[in-house]
Enzyme design. Structure first.
Site, PDB file in Angstrom:
ATOM      1  N   ASP A 105      31.819 -30.949  63.657  1.00 16.13           N
ATOM      2  CA  ASP A 105      30.852 -29.851  63.612  1.00 16.13           C
ATOM      3  C   ASP A 105      30.602 -29.431  62.166  1.00 16.13           C
ATOM      4  OD1 ASP A 105      30.889 -29.869  66.362  1.00 16.13           O
ATOM      5  OD2 ASP A 105      32.323 -28.214  66.519  1.00 16.13           O
TER       6      ASP A 105
HETATM    7  N1  URA Z   1      36.123 -30.435  68.435  1.00 15.21           N
HETATM    8  C1  URA Z   1      35.285 -29.451  68.074  1.00 15.21           C
HETATM    9  O1  URA Z   1      35.125 -28.469  68.774  1.00 15.21           O
HETATM   10  N2  URA Z   1      34.638 -29.573  66.908  1.00 15.21           N
HETATM   11  C2  URA Z   1      34.785 -30.632  66.077  1.00 15.21           C
HETATM   12  O2  URA Z   1      34.177 -30.678  65.007  1.00 15.21           O
HETATM   13  C3  URA Z   1      35.671 -31.641  66.473  1.00 15.21           C
HETATM   14  C4  URA Z   1      36.322 -31.527  67.664  1.00 15.21           C
END
Ligand code: URA
Length: 233
Positions: A105
């Site tokens: 993310d």
């Molecule tokens: N899980 C999440 O919620 N975000 C990420 O970036 C990776 C795994």
């Protein structure tokens, strides 16, 4: 691999083929320590040593970069609004047209593999391979260890995908910090798993991916080049 010497030098990002052609006439190209004025000469990347203006050309078809992804940067090759992880690469690496393996993310930091090796990408991201990924998680509320362990072991239903997560393991660091290892990579998976147990992820950092570990001395936004042999999954 057999390749024209001008193509080899151009592919490694040193100059354009027409620049190389001109420079070769002036003696800038050496093949096995001898001046090569014919920029169309075919060389063998396994056995011939090519240099351009004194710099040895180390040919490689694929590159493997291990980045500590910073916050605020998108793990994609391009984005309309935001900076991407590819924008952080030096030209000498960007010319390989690499892409991130899987996604983190925008606000997640940590280990991101970037490569132009499609086969490896497929291998590492295929759900069948169940490559483990470990995240260091900072939470808004105290961890209820037993309760979370039971739930994560059993799996959580993610909607709208309507799938049950594979067993995940949690290692508690302190009341609001833990490591979570998952073997898949659904959208916002870690955040959604903690939401399901009534908590909230405040910070997320990926610390390992398969056998790869995030080096302690790699600051956010920095990356190192690794070898394919370093990636065992
Ligand atoms: N899980 C999440 O919620 N975000 C990420 O970036 C990776 C795994």
């Amino acid at each position: 691999m057999k390749i024209r010497v001008d193509k080899l030098i151009a592919n490694m990002g040193f100059a354009t083929r027409s620049e190389i052609k001109k420079a070769s006439k002036k003696g800038a190209v050496l093949v096995n320590d001898e001046v090569e004025k014919n920029s169309g000469r075919i060389v063998d990347t396994d056995t011939d040593r090519v240099s351009y203006f004194g710099e040895l050309i180390e040919y490689r078809e694929f590159i493997y970069l291990l980045m500590n992804k910073p916050k605020g940067v998108i793990s994609a090759t391009e984005d309309f609004f935001d900076k991407t992880v590819i924008d952080l690469l030096l030209e000498e690496h960007a010319i390989f047209n690499p892409f991130p393996v899987g996604r983190l993310d925008k606000d997640t930091t940590g280990l991101l593999l970037i490569t132009n090796d499609g086969e490896l990408n497929h291998r590492l991201t295929s759900p069948k391979k169940e490559v483990p990924k470990t995240y260091k998680v900072s939470l808004a509320h105290d961890i209820e260890e037993e309760n979370y362990n039971l739930t994560f072991e059993k799996g959580i239903k993610l909607m709208p995908e309507n799938i049950i997560t594979k067993p995940a393991t949690m290692e508690v660091i302190d009341s609001r910090h833990c490591y979570l290892t998952i073997k898949e990579g659904k959208y916002h998976q870690v955040k959604r798993m903690f939401e399901k147990v009534g908590n909230k992820v405040m910070e997320l950092e990926r610390v390992s991916f398969g056998n790869l570990k995030l080096p302690d001395d790699l600051s956010q936004g920095e990356y190192i080049e690794i070898r394919k042999e370093d990636i065992v999954n």
